[in-house]
Write a protein that holds these residues in place. Structure first.
Motif, short mmCIF file in Angstrom:
data_model
loop_
_atom_site.label_atom_id
_atom_site.label_comp_id
_atom_site.label_asym_id
_atom_site.label_seq_id
_atom_site.Cartn_x
_atom_site.Cartn_y
_atom_site.Cartn_z
N UNK A 41 23.11 -23.41 10.69
CA UNK A 41 22.94 -23.64 12.12
C UNK A 41 21.46 -23.53 12.49
N UNK A 42 20.77 -22.54 11.91
CA UNK A 42 19.33 -22.38 12.15
C UNK A 42 18.59 -23.64 11.71
N UNK A 43 18.93 -24.12 10.52
CA UNK A 43 18.28 -25.31 9.98
C UNK A 43 18.52 -26.53 10.87
N UNK A 44 19.74 -26.66 11.37
CA UNK A 44 20.07 -27.79 12.23
C UNK A 44 19.32 -27.71 13.57
N UNK A 45 19.25 -26.52 14.13
CA UNK A 45 18.55 -26.36 15.41
C UNK A 45 17.05 -26.63 15.26
N UNK A 46 16.48 -26.20 14.15
CA UNK A 46 15.06 -26.47 13.90
C UNK A 46 14.82 -27.97 13.79
N UNK A 47 15.74 -28.68 13.11
CA UNK A 47 15.63 -30.13 12.99
C UNK A 47 15.68 -30.80 14.36
N UNK A 48 16.62 -30.38 15.19
CA UNK A 48 16.77 -30.99 16.52
C UNK A 48 15.54 -30.75 17.40
N UNK A 49 14.97 -29.55 17.28
CA UNK A 49 13.75 -29.27 18.05
C UNK A 49 12.59 -30.13 17.56
N UNK A 50 12.46 -30.28 16.25
CA UNK A 50 11.38 -31.11 15.70
C UNK A 50 11.53 -32.56 16.15
N UNK A 51 12.77 -33.06 16.12
CA UNK A 51 13.01 -34.43 16.56
C UNK A 51 12.67 -34.60 18.03
N UNK A 52 12.98 -33.59 18.83
CA UNK A 52 12.64 -33.62 20.25
C UNK A 52 11.12 -33.66 20.42
N UNK A 53 10.41 -32.87 19.62
CA UNK A 53 8.96 -32.85 19.69
C UNK A 53 8.34 -34.17 19.30
N UNK A 54 8.86 -34.78 18.24
CA UNK A 54 8.35 -36.09 17.79
C UNK A 54 8.57 -37.14 18.86
N UNK A 55 9.75 -37.12 19.49
CA UNK A 55 10.07 -38.06 20.57
C UNK A 55 9.09 -37.91 21.73
N UNK A 56 8.82 -36.67 22.15
CA UNK A 56 7.91 -36.43 23.27
C UNK A 56 6.48 -36.86 22.92
#
Length: 334
Positions: free
Chosen positions: A255-270
């Motif tokens: 779950x930690x790994x998945x949440x980190x991935x989602x945050x990184x993807x959000x950052x790349x998008x922004x």
């Protein structure tokens, strides 16, 4: 200026003086003008903190000297020597200075006059008018005082601010023992933008801190938009032995790994969205490296820029953005 004299019995035939000061220039001054009457040999060390003094004393053996002279600077004197170092850097051709360190917004609380971080910035900008760019590293919005808002108006202060946010949920922030709340972070960014409309923000965020639920995690995702974050440093939580957090209920590693991935993807998008908005704009670039037929640098918003010409490192070049290549803006001479 306060001078502390520490006497010691000597174990050698030739007594010495050990002199500590905030700068070697000041040590030389004392040697030439204050300690001329002393018959001892003189050693000068440049240091600024008591810890550094101890690190020097321990290896050489305190007993070797019969007189130790430690100069303890008041804030104006300490600042004088800090400013002197910056002036020297600028005179050597450097166009940008970065104030960095651990918890830099906490600066001054351990000094006699208790100067503030805002006061330090203000005095640097005032006393070193030749400095073209002053940049701040990671800051804590909870430590920002009212004087900061006047300092922010100076265009030589780069308008990119990296915040040590760590999380977007107040309960998690409390369990992390952070000094700020999500509301403080949002209000800080809004106030900065009201003064410097072009400002950008980055942040450190930890994914999967103990007890973090999906709802709590979503507060971190939302904070990226609410604070207009474009530069994210994402860290998956990992327990450190014998810390309070290590004894809290842990989030599953997947779950930690998945949440980190989602945050990184959000950052790349922004970041991609912001980069595209900059195409056609004129900006100043600090050249950081020179390659064959092109140069790389960063603008005042900490964006990577590729310029299709060779320029000397350290130069500041005016250019116009022409496109985007991955996480880098492409530019030509304005």
């Amino acid at each position: 200026l306060t001078t502390l004299l520490v006497g010691q019995y000597l174990k050698s035939d030739f007594p010495s003086i050990l002199l500590f000061s905030g700068s070697l220039a000041f040590a030389d001054y004392l040697r030439a003008n204050v300690l001329t009457g002393f018959p001892w040999n003189l050693w000068a060390y440049s240091t600024t903190t008591f810890n550094e003094i101890i690190q020097i004393l321990n290896p050489i053996g305190l007993y070797s000297y019969n007189l130790i002279v430690i100069t303890i600077f008041s804030f104006p004197a300490m600042l004088f020597f800090k400013i002197g170092k910056i002036k020297k850097i600028v005179s050597n051709g450097y166009n940008e200075v970065v104030l960095t360190g651990v918890d830099i917004t906490d600066y001054g609380k351990d000094l006699p006059a208790k100067p503030t971080f805002s006061n330090l910035i203000k005095r640097i900008l005032k006393l070193v008018p030749e400095l073209r760019q002053l940049r701040l590293s990671s800051i804590d919005c909870a430590e920002i005082d009212k004087d900061f808002w006047d300092v922010l108006k100076d265009k030589r202060l780069m308008s990119h601010f990296h915040l040590s946010l760590q999380a977007g949920n107040n309960l998690i922030l409390k369990r992390m023992k952070r000094r700020h709340s999500r509301e403080m972070a949002i209000n800080f960014c809004k106030k900065v933008l009201s003064i410097r409309k072009d400002a950008t923000f980055g942040a450190d965020i930890i994914a999967g801190f103990p007890t973090e639920t999906e709802t709590m995690f979503q507060d971190s995702i939302k904070l990226v938009d609410e604070c207009n974050l474009t530069h994210l440093h994402i860290f998956p939580y990992s327990p450190r032995e014998n810390t309070p957090a290590s004894r809290m209920p842990q989030v599953q590693k997947k779950i930690i790994k998945d949440r980190a991935r989602r945050l990184r993807e959000k950052g790349i998008e922004k970041l991609k969205q912001y980069l595209k908005k900059n195409i056609g704009k004129k900006e100043r670039i600090l050249i950081e490296s020179r390659k064959e037929n092109f140069s790389l640098g960063k603008d005042q918003h900490f964006l990577k820029v590729k310029l299709e010409e060779e320029f000397k490192e350290g130069n500041i070049i005016s250019c116009i953005y022409t496109g985007v290549e991955n996480d880098t803006l492409l530019a030509r001479i304005a």
